[in-house]
Design a protein around this motif. Structure first.
Motif, mmCIF file in Angstrom:
data_model
loop_
_atom_site.group_PDB
_atom_site.id
_atom_site.type_symbol
_atom_site.label_atom_id
_atom_site.label_comp_id
_atom_site.label_asym_id
_atom_site.label_seq_id
_atom_site.Cartn_x
_atom_site.Cartn_y
_atom_site.Cartn_z
ATOM 1 N N LEU A 1 -7.836 -16.017 9.134
ATOM 2 C CA LEU A 1 -8.171 -17.435 9.116
ATOM 3 C C LEU A 1 -7.201 -18.243 8.269
ATOM 4 N N GLY A 2 -6.672 -17.623 7.218
ATOM 5 C CA GLY A 2 -5.792 -18.342 6.306
ATOM 6 C C GLY A 2 -4.363 -18.471 6.779
ATOM 7 N N MET A 3 -3.898 -17.550 7.647
ATOM 8 C CA MET A 3 -2.479 -17.497 7.997
ATOM 9 C C MET A 3 -2.154 -17.847 9.444
ATOM 10 N N ALA A 4 -3.109 -17.760 10.342
ATOM 11 C CA ALA A 4 -2.788 -17.859 11.771
ATOM 12 C C ALA A 4 -2.829 -19.288 12.294
ATOM 13 N N ASP A 5 -1.871 -19.603 13.172
ATOM 14 C CA ASP A 5 -1.919 -20.854 13.930
ATOM 15 C C ASP A 5 -2.873 -20.719 15.115
ATOM 16 N N ARG A 6 -2.937 -19.518 15.668
ATOM 17 C CA ARG A 6 -3.894 -19.199 16.727
ATOM 18 C C ARG A 6 -4.424 -17.797 16.486
ATOM 19 N N VAL A 7 -5.659 -17.553 16.908
ATOM 20 C CA VAL A 7 -6.276 -16.232 16.770
ATOM 21 C C VAL A 7 -6.621 -15.703 18.156
ATOM 22 N N LEU A 8 -6.049 -14.553 18.493
ATOM 23 C CA LEU A 8 -6.400 -13.836 19.718
ATOM 24 C C LEU A 8 -7.350 -12.714 19.331
ATOM 25 N N VAL A 9 -8.507 -12.663 19.949
ATOM 26 C CA VAL A 9 -9.524 -11.672 19.576
ATOM 27 C C VAL A 9 -9.679 -10.658 20.702
ATOM 28 N N MET A 10 -9.566 -9.367 20.352
ATOM 29 C CA MET A 10 -9.743 -8.303 21.328
ATOM 30 C C MET A 10 -11.109 -7.646 21.176
ATOM 31 N N HIS A 11 -11.670 -7.259 22.308
ATOM 32 C CA HIS A 11 -12.946 -6.548 22.343
ATOM 33 C C HIS A 11 -12.875 -5.497 23.438
ATOM 34 N N ALA B 1 -11.029 -13.760 23.468
ATOM 35 C CA ALA B 1 -10.988 -15.180 23.117
ATOM 36 C C ALA B 1 -9.624 -15.555 22.565
ATOM 37 N N GLU B 2 -9.256 -16.810 22.746
ATOM 38 C CA GLU B 2 -8.100 -17.412 22.094
ATOM 39 C C GLU B 2 -8.604 -18.642 21.353
ATOM 40 N N ILE B 3 -8.473 -18.627 20.016
ATOM 41 C CA ILE B 3 -9.099 -19.655 19.184
ATOM 42 C C ILE B 3 -8.022 -20.385 18.377
ATOM 43 N N PRO B 4 -7.893 -21.706 18.532
ATOM 44 C CA PRO B 4 -6.926 -22.443 17.721
ATOM 45 C C PRO B 4 -7.343 -22.468 16.258
ATOM 46 N N ARG B 5 -6.392 -22.728 15.383
ATOM 47 C CA ARG B 5 -6.615 -22.656 13.936
ATOM 48 C C ARG B 5 -7.799 -23.524 13.485
ATOM 49 N N ASP B 6 -7.887 -24.732 14.025
ATOM 50 C CA ASP B 6 -8.919 -25.647 13.541
ATOM 51 C C ASP B 6 -10.318 -25.293 14.039
ATOM 52 N N GLU B 7 -10.418 -24.322 14.955
ATOM 53 C CA GLU B 7 -11.730 -23.889 15.439
ATOM 54 C C GLU B 7 -12.073 -22.471 14.983
ATOM 55 N N ALA B 8 -11.135 -21.815 14.316
ATOM 56 C CA ALA B 8 -11.346 -20.421 13.917
ATOM 57 C C ALA B 8 -12.203 -20.342 12.660
ATOM 58 N N THR B 9 -13.318 -19.678 12.774
ATOM 59 C CA THR B 9 -14.206 -19.414 11.635
ATOM 60 C C THR B 9 -14.615 -17.946 11.690
ATOM 61 N N GLU B 10 -15.226 -17.472 10.621
ATOM 62 C CA GLU B 10 -15.706 -16.085 10.627
ATOM 63 C C GLU B 10 -16.683 -15.867 11.774
ATOM 64 N N GLU B 11 -17.513 -16.876 12.048
ATOM 65 C CA GLU B 11 -18.526 -16.729 13.089
ATOM 66 C C GLU B 11 -17.880 -16.658 14.469
ATOM 67 N N THR B 12 -16.911 -17.551 14.761
ATOM 68 C CA THR B 12 -16.322 -17.555 16.102
ATOM 69 C C THR B 12 -15.490 -16.306 16.355
ATOM 70 N N VAL B 13 -14.760 -15.841 15.319
ATOM 71 C CA VAL B 13 -13.940 -14.642 15.495
ATOM 72 C C VAL B 13 -14.823 -13.406 15.672
ATOM 73 N N MET B 14 -15.823 -13.247 14.807
ATOM 74 C CA MET B 14 -16.680 -12.069 14.892
ATOM 75 C C MET B 14 -17.530 -12.075 16.163
#
Length: 503
Positions: free
Chosen positions: A462-472, A478-491
């Motif tokens: 959350l602190g370093m990424a411009d975008r977060v790609l989440v694998m399951h 999911a692909e989450i932009p920085r301003d929408e990435a939270t612990e809840e959305t990533v997990m």
């Protein structure tokens, strides 16, 4: 009624290695029914203290006390007989033996005529895994196990000894959130049974979650032993580093350029399926997810270590041939692997040789590598990355974990890549060095490098990424932009839930 003495304690212990004084007058007490944290930067003396408790080193001065009485451990066997078990940061399994054989090495149950009772061995191992809540085959060879599974085997081995003192050195470094929660449940069970636990972690949130007291070391000296109740993470960081950190996640704003690394519908049967993403110049993209989701496997395929069955990888618009690390390097891709000791470094090799391994061709003067050119390049990178060392000719194995990681980074950055893949860049690194690595990654991105960062550390993501790609389970969930990435959305994405279900 007087309080019983600590199960295991150190009183004003000192230990030197040549001219280096690793510990100076350090005291520590481990009480039954308590989880005690040991905090400090790499090089603070934590490993030396653990090895004294484990009987690997004998103190030059001071006393080891067992149940309030002086006790001299002449070797690890003495410590184990006294009920001390250690889970080291790096697993030390026999790769060609089974999981069960590793856990009960030297203590195998016997049948008639002294033969090993294989059925009992498997049953005992299965009971341990059931207690830990994990599904590992007792007959599976240790070779090929993930770091997370190797760590679980080490934990099971320690628990099998019915230890009174359990020392856990970075046990959660390679574990997923669910595995960490499971480990904490086991730890609290042992605590309730009267065991004394010493917990070493660079993840401050874990220390505050599970421990009751903390002892902090700095430069081999005891700074404080205090209750965690009422202490803040900032207080603990200041004790560890002797200064306030400006920020742990110094993310710079950058202007993104064109796509550098493009992955299209990459598939490896049974491992990951239909993975597509791009990383632009100046961008840090985090690949998140639980351990086993396929993140590292995707990175290995992109770099050409593992072949893929379908899809394409392009760098700067040029398609790479699969299964060729040489082609990936020639195109400007660099890979800092998850396991720096096994995959990133030659531990017996010198610092300068390790840094120069990826650029040996450019260091040649005629048919041989120029030692002077090799040393000059290593010295340059040592300055740029603020590497702490005695001599460049020293074996890289003598460095702290954080400085070993800097050597791996130097080795790959010296190739002048256009795309950098970093797998768990700060695993097992102290908080001060972690901030330095984050600052370096941020600066590299600001200079135009495309960075793909794989991390199990959610605050880091959350602190370093411009975008977060989440694998399951081998797919991009999911692909989450920085301003929408939270612990809840990533997990939520990592566990296969929708964002609405996470709320």
């Amino acid at each position: 009624m007087s309080e019983p003495p600590p199960i295991l304690a150190l009183e004003t212990v000192g230990k030197s290695f040549g001219a280096v004084q690793a510990l100076r007058g350090v005291s520590l007490d481990l009480r039954g029914g308590e989880i005690h944290a040991l905090a400090g930067e790499n090089g603070a003396g934590k490993s030396t203290l653990v090895k004294i408790l484990a009987g690997v080193h004998r103190p030059d001065e001071g006393t080891v006390l067992l149940d309030g009485r002086p006790r001299e451990f002449r070797g690890p066997g003495d410590a184990q007989q006294a009920g001390v078990a250690v889970i080291y940061q790096e697993p030390t399994l026999f790769p060609d033996l089974s999981v069960a054989e590793n856990i009960f090495m030297g203590r195998q149950p016997r049948a008639s005529f002294g033969r090993i009772d294989r059925r009992a061995l498997r049953a005992e191992t299965a009971r341990l895994f059931e207690r830990l809540g994990v599904a590992l085959d007792p007959d599976r060879p240790a070779r090929g196990l993930s770091i997370a599974d190797q760590q679980i085997v080490e934990i099971a081995k320690a628990i099998s000894r019915d230890a009174r003192v359990l020392i856990m050195d970075e046990p959660t470094a390679a574990l997923s959130g669910n595995e960490v929660a499971r480990l904490f449940t086991v730890s609290r069970t042992l605590q309730d049974q009267g065991c004394a636990l010493l917990f070493i972690s660079h993840r401050l949130e874990e220390i505050f979650e599970i421990c009751q007291r903390v002892t902090t070391l700095r430069d081999g000296r005891l700074i404080a032993t205090e209750d965690l109740d009422g202490l803040t993470p900032d207080d603990l960081v200041q004790r560890m580093v002797g200064r306030e950190l400006d920020t742990l996640y110094p993310k710079q704003d950058t202007t993104l350029g064109d796509p550098v690394l493009e992955v299209s519908r990459l598939t490896r049967e049974g491992v990951f399926t239909d993975v597509s993403f791009e990383v632009r110049a100046g961008e840090i993209v985090a690949l998140a997810g639980l351990v086993g989701a396929g993140r590292s496997e995707v990175a290995r395929a992109v770099f050409g270590i593992d072949r893929y069955d379908a899809g394409a990888v392009t760098v700067g618009g040029r398609r790479l041939s699969g299964g060729s690390p040489t082609a990936a390097m020639s195109a400007g891709i660099a890979l800092v692997p998850e396991d720096r000791r096994q995959q990133g470094l030659v531990m017996d090799g010198s610092i300068e040789r390790n840094i120069g391994l990826t650029t040996l061709r450019s260091l040649r003067r005629g048919p041989v590598v120029s030692h002077r050119a090799e040393r000059d390049r290593a010295a340059d990178w040592a300055i740029r990355l603020q590497l702490k060392y005695a001599r460049l000719s020293d074996a890289v194995g003598v460095l702290s974990g954080g400085n070993q990681q800097k050597v791996v980074l130097a080795k790959w950055l010296s190739t002048e890549p256009v795309a950098l893949i970093v797998d768990e860049p700060t695993r097992g690194i102290d908080v001060g060095t972690k901030a330095e690595v984050h600052r370096l990654l941020s600066q590299l991105a600001a200079d135009g490098l495309a960075v793909l960062m794989i991390s199990s550390d959610l605050p880091e993501v959350l602190g370093m990424a411009d975008r977060v790609l989440v694998m399951h389970e081998g797919r991009l969930a999911a692909e989450i932009p920085r301003d929408e990435a939270t612990e809840e959305t990533v997990m939520a994405a990592a566990t296969g839930r929708t964002r609405e279900e996470a709320v």
